[in-house]
Design an enzyme around this catalytic site. Structure first.
Site, PDB file in Angstrom:
ATOM      1  N   HIS A   1     -30.742  23.259 -21.561  1.00  9.67           N
ATOM      2  CA  HIS A   1     -31.512  22.336 -22.404  1.00  9.67           C
ATOM      3  C   HIS A   1     -30.753  21.050 -22.694  1.00  9.67           C
ATOM      4  CE1 HIS A   1     -34.091  25.997 -23.792  1.00  9.67           C
ATOM      5  NE2 HIS A   1     -34.473  25.516 -22.630  1.00  9.67           N
TER       6      HIS A   1
ATOM      7  N   ASN B   1     -27.816  26.317 -25.444  1.00  5.10           N
ATOM      8  CA  ASN B   1     -27.285  25.503 -26.540  1.00  5.10           C
ATOM      9  C   ASN B   1     -26.923  24.103 -26.055  1.00  5.10           C
ATOM     10  OD1 ASN B   1     -27.590  27.805 -27.983  1.00  5.10           O
ATOM     11  ND2 ASN B   1     -25.423  28.322 -28.100  1.00  5.10           N
ATOM     12  N   VAL B   2     -27.198  23.131 -26.920  1.00  4.30           N
ATOM     13  CA  VAL B   2     -26.893  21.738 -26.573  1.00  4.30           C
ATOM     14  C   VAL B   2     -25.542  21.306 -27.143  1.00  4.30           C
ATOM     15  CG1 VAL B   2     -29.340  21.136 -26.375  1.00  4.30           C
ATOM     16  CG2 VAL B   2     -28.179  20.794 -28.575  1.00  4.30           C
TER      17      VAL B   2
ATOM     18  N   GLY C   1     -27.449  36.253 -28.521  1.00 12.30           N
ATOM     19  CA  GLY C   1     -27.972  35.384 -29.580  1.00 12.30           C
ATOM     20  C   GLY C   1     -29.129  34.492 -29.188  1.00 12.30           C
ATOM     21  N   THR C   2     -30.106  35.078 -28.502  1.00 10.75           N
ATOM     22  CA  THR C   2     -31.320  34.295 -28.219  1.00 10.75           C
ATOM     23  C   THR C   2     -32.559  35.112 -28.577  1.00 10.75           C
ATOM     24  OG1 THR C   2     -32.621  33.114 -26.552  1.00 10.75           O
ATOM     25  CG2 THR C   2     -31.298  34.952 -25.734  1.00 10.75           C
TER      26      THR C   2
ATOM     27  N   CYS D   1     -34.483   6.331 -16.056  1.00 12.65           N
ATOM     28  CA  CYS D   1     -34.015   5.432 -14.989  1.00 12.65           C
ATOM     29  C   CYS D   1     -32.660   5.908 -14.460  1.00 12.65           C
ATOM     30  CB  CYS D   1     -33.932   3.988 -15.493  1.00 12.65           C
ATOM     31  SG  CYS D   1     -32.443   3.646 -16.457  1.00 12.65           S
TER      32      CYS D   1
ATOM     33  N   ASN E   1     -27.346  40.899 -30.248  1.00 13.89           N
ATOM     34  CA  ASN E   1     -28.153  40.135 -31.193  1.00 13.89           C
ATOM     35  C   ASN E   1     -28.077  40.866 -32.533  1.00 13.89           C
ATOM     36  OD1 ASN E   1     -30.382  38.727 -32.537  1.00 13.89           O
ATOM     37  ND2 ASN E   1     -31.054  38.119 -30.489  1.00 13.89           N
TER      38      ASN E   1
ATOM     39  N   ARG F   1     -27.497  16.529 -37.047  1.00 11.19           N
ATOM     40  CA  ARG F   1     -26.995  17.685 -36.285  1.00 11.19           C
ATOM     41  C   ARG F   1     -25.712  17.333 -35.542  1.00 11.19           C
ATOM     42  NH1 ARG F   1     -31.644  19.478 -32.613  1.00 11.19           N
ATOM     43  NH2 ARG F   1     -30.094  20.996 -31.915  1.00 11.19           N
TER      44      ARG F   1
ATOM     45  N   CYS G   1     -32.828  -0.690 -18.235  1.00 11.71           N
ATOM     46  CA  CYS G   1     -34.280  -0.940 -18.102  1.00 11.71           C
ATOM     47  C   CYS G   1     -34.964  -1.198 -19.443  1.00 11.71           C
ATOM     48  CB  CYS G   1     -34.949   0.227 -17.385  1.00 11.71           C
ATOM     49  SG  CYS G   1     -35.138   1.697 -18.408  1.00 11.71           S
TER      50      CYS G   1
END
Ligand code: BJW
Length: 232
Positions: free
Chosen positions: A105, A88-89, A174-175, A117, A200, A61, A137
């Site tokens: 997200h 969206n990421v 768009g969700t 950590c 949409n 992705r 860590c």
């Protein structure tokens, strides 16, 4: 309605990036969940069971997003000096020039310590890193996104919730509005007195909350809708 708005806010999902070639999650045929098991790939349990498979999916992705370009929908939103809340990421709203983007997200552009950590680092999307461990860590590193069962970043969530309480128009783009607590922002905005405009290609779980529902792709509807705002 939008031309009169004083404090408009946008709230977007995967449909915003679909026309850039980034797959949505739940669309029949083309959505990622049509091919992959969401719990196996986007949950701490899935990562524990097969970290190599999960990281390979993210690498795939990441390379796709590196090649994608912002579309007309991203550009239209980015031209608005609003708070843009997104599930969206990807980084397409940022690349379109949007200034205030709240990524509920998380971001696929960073890796972070799985044991929280606090360590995180940028990754090169076109050249995703192999499996690694936290230099602080030694816990596994993982994409800086929010998986099922994980809490949303509290500071981002608080800002988004406040923006939805204070906005006078919420433009929802768009969700499917099935994932919580993110989808609950639409109800928060509406109950705080905002008008809700939904864009949409088909009805969604948020349809009942819409004051206005516009059916079409975000890349065609947003530029037309926001041209009215730009010229007010
Ligand atoms: C177009 C278009 C075009 C196509 N133009 N439109 C309350 C009720 C029920 C369940 C829960 C609840 N509270 C919590 C839950 C559990 C769970 C959840 O919501 N599950 C539901 C699915 C049932 N939520 C969580 O687990 C969340 N965490 C949590 O609640 O923690 C609580 C906690 C408390 C205390 C301690 C610990 C924990 C976390 C949710 C994380 C979601 N993660 C994902 C993956 C992100 C990482 C990654 O990308 O890999 O986020 S899942 C996936 O869904 C992704 C998306 O952001 C999210 C939303 O999807 P989205 O954007 O709506 O996409 P689609 O595909 O669903 O829809 C696309 C839409 O676009 C469609 O409508 C199309 O028609 C449209 N479209 N082309 C315009 N061109």
């Amino acid at each position: 309605m939008l031309a009169r708005a004083q404090r408009p806010v946008s709230f977007s999902g995967a449909g915003l990036s679909a026309e850039s070639g980034v797959s949505t999650f739940r669309d029949a045929q083309t959505g990622m969940w049509a091919k992959y098991d969401p719990v196996a790939l986007a949950s701490p349990q899935g990562f524990a069971a097969d970290p190599a498979m999960v990281l390979e999916w993210y690498a795939h992705r990441r390379r796709g997003i590196a090649q994608a370009e912002p579309n007309a929908g991203h550009n239209a939103l980015a031209g608005m000096d609003w708070t843009h809340i997104t599930q969206n990421v990807d980084d397409l709203l940022h690349r379109a020039g949007a200034k205030r983007v709240l990524q509920l997200h998380g971001s696929i552009k960073i890796d972070r310590c799985h044991h929280e950590c606090g360590f995180e680092q940028d990754v090169e999307l076109a050249n995703p890193p192999p499996m690694g461990s936290c230099p602080a860590c030694s816990a596994p590193l993982r994409p800086g996104v929010v998986w099922f069962g994980e809490q949303l970043p509290i500071d981002i969530w608080s800002e988004a919730e406040a923006a939805c309480r204070e906005c006078d128009v919420l433009v929802v783009v768009g969700t499917s509005a099935v994932v919580y607590p993110a989808a609950g922002l639409i109800t928060i905005a509406r109950e705080s007195g905002a008008k809700v405009i939904i864009i949409n290609t088909q009805p969604s779980d948020a349809s009942a909350l819409a004051d206005i529902e516009l059916f079409g792709t975000s890349g065609t509807v947003l530029p037309k809708l926001l041209a009215a705002k730009r010229s007010d």
